[in-house]
Enzyme design. Structure first.
Site, mmCIF file in Angstrom:
data_model
loop_
_atom_site.group_PDB
_atom_site.id
_atom_site.type_symbol
_atom_site.label_atom_id
_atom_site.label_comp_id
_atom_site.label_asym_id
_atom_site.label_seq_id
_atom_site.Cartn_x
_atom_site.Cartn_y
_atom_site.Cartn_z
ATOM 1 N N GLY A 29 17.006 -49.609 -7.444
ATOM 2 C CA GLY A 29 18.347 -48.875 -8.263
ATOM 3 C C GLY A 29 19.361 -49.284 -7.571
ATOM 4 C CB CYS A 30 18.852 -47.958 -4.063
ATOM 5 S SG CYS A 30 18.418 -46.042 -3.763
ATOM 6 C CB THR A 31 19.247 -53.633 -4.201
ATOM 7 O OG1 THR A 31 18.627 -53.671 -3.049
ATOM 8 C CG2 THR A 31 19.675 -54.707 -4.635
#
Length: 162
Positions: free
Chosen positions: A54-56
């Site tokens: 998700g953060c990527t």
């Protein structure tokens, strides 16, 4: 210990100085008040952990829309609790073109209310709350968004800030 309160538009953005990895891969120190004193507007976003799916996705969405955000007068700063070494790897792996800031003791997260209770799979946990703040050159918060969804978040910001 009480959980941090959430910030709203019109409040002064809490100042901070954090170590960072610059877009060119060099180490730096970023101070919010120095940026605003130079007349710069900032999109400050908090994310749970570098190199997670998700953060990527979120970081790459900011990267891919950096020119559009810059055309609105904003520069992007990503903040996580990750150490500088991990941020450098994240930056290099995904060719991120904005500074990544390290807040390992969560001090800045807490000042922005980006750390606290959140629901995950129906259970309440305490952790990093995915949040984004638009900060004007006057140092005031123009927009505060908490519990943002990764998909469509940057597009939503672009529409709101336009």
């Amino acid at each position: 210990m009480p959980l941090p309160s959430r910030l709203t538009a019109g409040q002064s953005a809490p100042d901070f100085t954090l170590p960072a990895v610059n877009p060119d891969g060099s180490d730096a120190t970023v101070t919010l008040s120095e940026l605003t004193r130079q007349g710069r507007r900032v999109l400050l976003y908090f994310y749970p952990a570098a190199m997670t799916p998700g953060c990527t996705t979120e970081a790459c969405d900011f990267r891919d829309n950096l020119a559009r955000l810059a055309s609105l007068g904003y520069e992007v700063l990503g903040v996580s609790k990750d150490p500088i070494g991990k941020l450098r790897t994240f930056h290099e792996r995904d060719h991120l073109s904005f500074p990544l800031l390290s807040d390992p003791d969560l001090t800045v997260h807490k000042r922005y209310g980006a750390y606290g209770e959140k629901k995950l799979y129906g259970k309440v946990h305490v952790g990093v709350i995915r949040s984004t703040f638009a900060i004007g050159a006057d140092g005031l918060i123009e927009l505060a968004k908490y519990n943002v969804r990764v998909k469509g978040h940057v597009e939503s910001l672009l529409k709101t800030l336009a």
